[in-house]
Design a protein around this motif. Structure first.
Motif, PDB file in Angstrom:
ATOM      1  N   ALA A 199      72.010 -74.487 -66.942  1.00 16.28           N
ATOM      2  CA  ALA A 199      71.673 -73.242 -67.640  1.00 16.28           C
ATOM      3  C   ALA A 199      70.460 -73.420 -68.533  1.00 16.28           C
ATOM      4  O   ALA A 199      69.564 -72.567 -68.570  1.00 16.28           O
ATOM      5  CB  ALA A 199      72.877 -72.771 -68.462  1.00 16.28           C
ATOM      6  N   LEU A 200      70.386 -74.532 -69.254  1.00 16.41           N
ATOM      7  CA  LEU A 200      69.250 -74.770 -70.147  1.00 16.41           C
ATOM      8  C   LEU A 200      67.966 -75.019 -69.376  1.00 16.41           C
ATOM      9  O   LEU A 200      66.871 -74.768 -69.889  1.00 16.41           O
ATOM     10  CB  LEU A 200      69.544 -75.952 -71.068  1.00 16.41           C
ATOM     11  N   SER A 201      68.084 -75.501 -68.143  1.00 18.73           N
ATOM     12  CA  SER A 201      66.898 -75.737 -67.319  1.00 18.73           C
ATOM     13  C   SER A 201      66.122 -74.447 -67.060  1.00 18.73           C
ATOM     14  O   SER A 201      64.923 -74.484 -66.768  1.00 18.73           O
ATOM     15  CB  SER A 201      67.296 -76.373 -65.984  1.00 18.73           C
ATOM     16  N   GLU A 202      66.806 -73.313 -67.182  1.00 19.46           N
ATOM     17  CA  GLU A 202      66.140 -72.022 -66.995  1.00 19.46           C
ATOM     18  C   GLU A 202      65.377 -71.579 -68.249  1.00 19.46           C
ATOM     19  O   GLU A 202      64.572 -70.659 -68.193  1.00 19.46           O
ATOM     20  CB  GLU A 202      67.173 -70.959 -66.611  1.00 19.46           C
ATOM     21  N   GLU A 203      65.652 -72.233 -69.369  1.00 21.50           N
ATOM     22  CA  GLU A 203      65.029 -71.855 -70.639  1.00 21.50           C
ATOM     23  C   GLU A 203      63.825 -72.724 -70.999  1.00 21.50           C
ATOM     24  O   GLU A 203      63.025 -72.340 -71.838  1.00 21.50           O
ATOM     25  CB  GLU A 203      66.061 -71.954 -71.776  1.00 21.50           C
ATOM     26  N   VAL A 204      63.736 -73.930 -70.399  1.00 23.47           N
ATOM     27  CA  VAL A 204      62.719 -74.901 -70.810  1.00 23.47           C
ATOM     28  C   VAL A 204      61.996 -75.457 -69.588  1.00 23.47           C
ATOM     29  O   VAL A 204      62.361 -75.185 -68.445  1.00 23.47           O
ATOM     30  CB  VAL A 204      63.359 -76.061 -71.611  1.00 23.47           C
TER      31      VAL A 204
END
Length: 247
Positions: A199-204
């Motif tokens: 999920a965080l890979s989509e933010e950074v």
């Protein structure tokens, strides 16, 4: 005797088993001795990435500070805090409905999963905002003693915590940080569940995570020493990072 296509399937199965075993090594690593050791292990990973300067390391206090201090020291980068204050639901304060992230002005990021709860509206968030901003200012005063924020515009920014569970607070912090226009945004954590990493890979731009245990139960299970940090330990880690940068 195996027919050709059966033999091929057997080789494929062996290959898949081997890849699963290699992947499992990441999942079944031994616990970190403490946050300092976890920070050194992350620093080794980040050094190998040959990151483009200028670099800024941002820690989520309290637990992220000793991890980030080791990274900042290894990279020769300044260390600052990314101060975030959760706003809880009206009848369930531990459930985040929004997060206030330090800035000028402060950024307010709604939590998508809880934004439609009863009683959660603009007026509720506005009423909770002053207390959240005051608490952020208090923490900066205690931890950083009035030092100004590190500029992040155009920098390679590495956001560090001692681990991630759901990632709600981290996600809010990253969305606010994006608005300040870093050139590259990286999350670095010792341990997190695979779904949170995804999920965080989509933010950074990149997530560096050393362990993705399955099943994931608690961050503290992956440390031999995971004591609750006091303010004095946070201040000491920040001061040590500053001293290393001045040398």
């Amino acid at each position: 005797m195996s027919r050709p296509h059966e033999a091929g399937l057997g080789h494929a199965s062996v290959f898949q088993d081997s890849m699963a075993l290699l992947h499992g090594l990441k999942l079944a690593c031994k616990p970190f001795a403490n946050r300092t050791q976890a920070g050194r292990a992350l620093a080794d990973e980040l050094l190998g990435m040959h990151l483009k300067p200028p670099l800024v390391v941002l820690a989520l206090p309290r637990g992220g500070v000793p991890v980030a201090a080791e990274i900042a020291r290894a990279l020769g980068a300044p260390l600052d805090l990314l101060l975030v204050r959760k706003i809880g639901a009206p009848f369930q304060p531990e459930l985040a409905v929004a997060a206030v992230v330090e800035g000028t002005p402060p950024d307010v990021v709604m939590t998508d999963e809880t934004s439609d709860l009863e009683g959660v509206n603009e007026a509720y968030i506005e009423a909770a905002l002053p207390a959240a901003i005051d608490e952020i200012a208090r923490r900066r005063r205690i931890y950083l003693q009035g030092r100004t924020q590190q500029p992040v515009r155009g920098a390679t920014v590495i956001v560090v915590d001692d681990g991630i569970a759901t990632g709600t607070t981290m996600r809010a912090a990253l969305r606010a940080l994006r608005r300040r226009q870093p050139a590259r945004l990286i999350v670095a954590v010792p341990v997190a569940p695979h779904q949170s990493v995804a999920a965080l890979s989509e933010e950074v731009d990149e997530v560096v995570c050393l362990q993705e245990p399955r099943p994931f139960r608690a961050i503290g299970l992956h440390y031999l020493d995971f004591h609750q940090l006091g303010d004095d330990e946070v201040c000491a880690a920040l001061e040590a990072a500053d001293a290393a940068l001045r040398r």
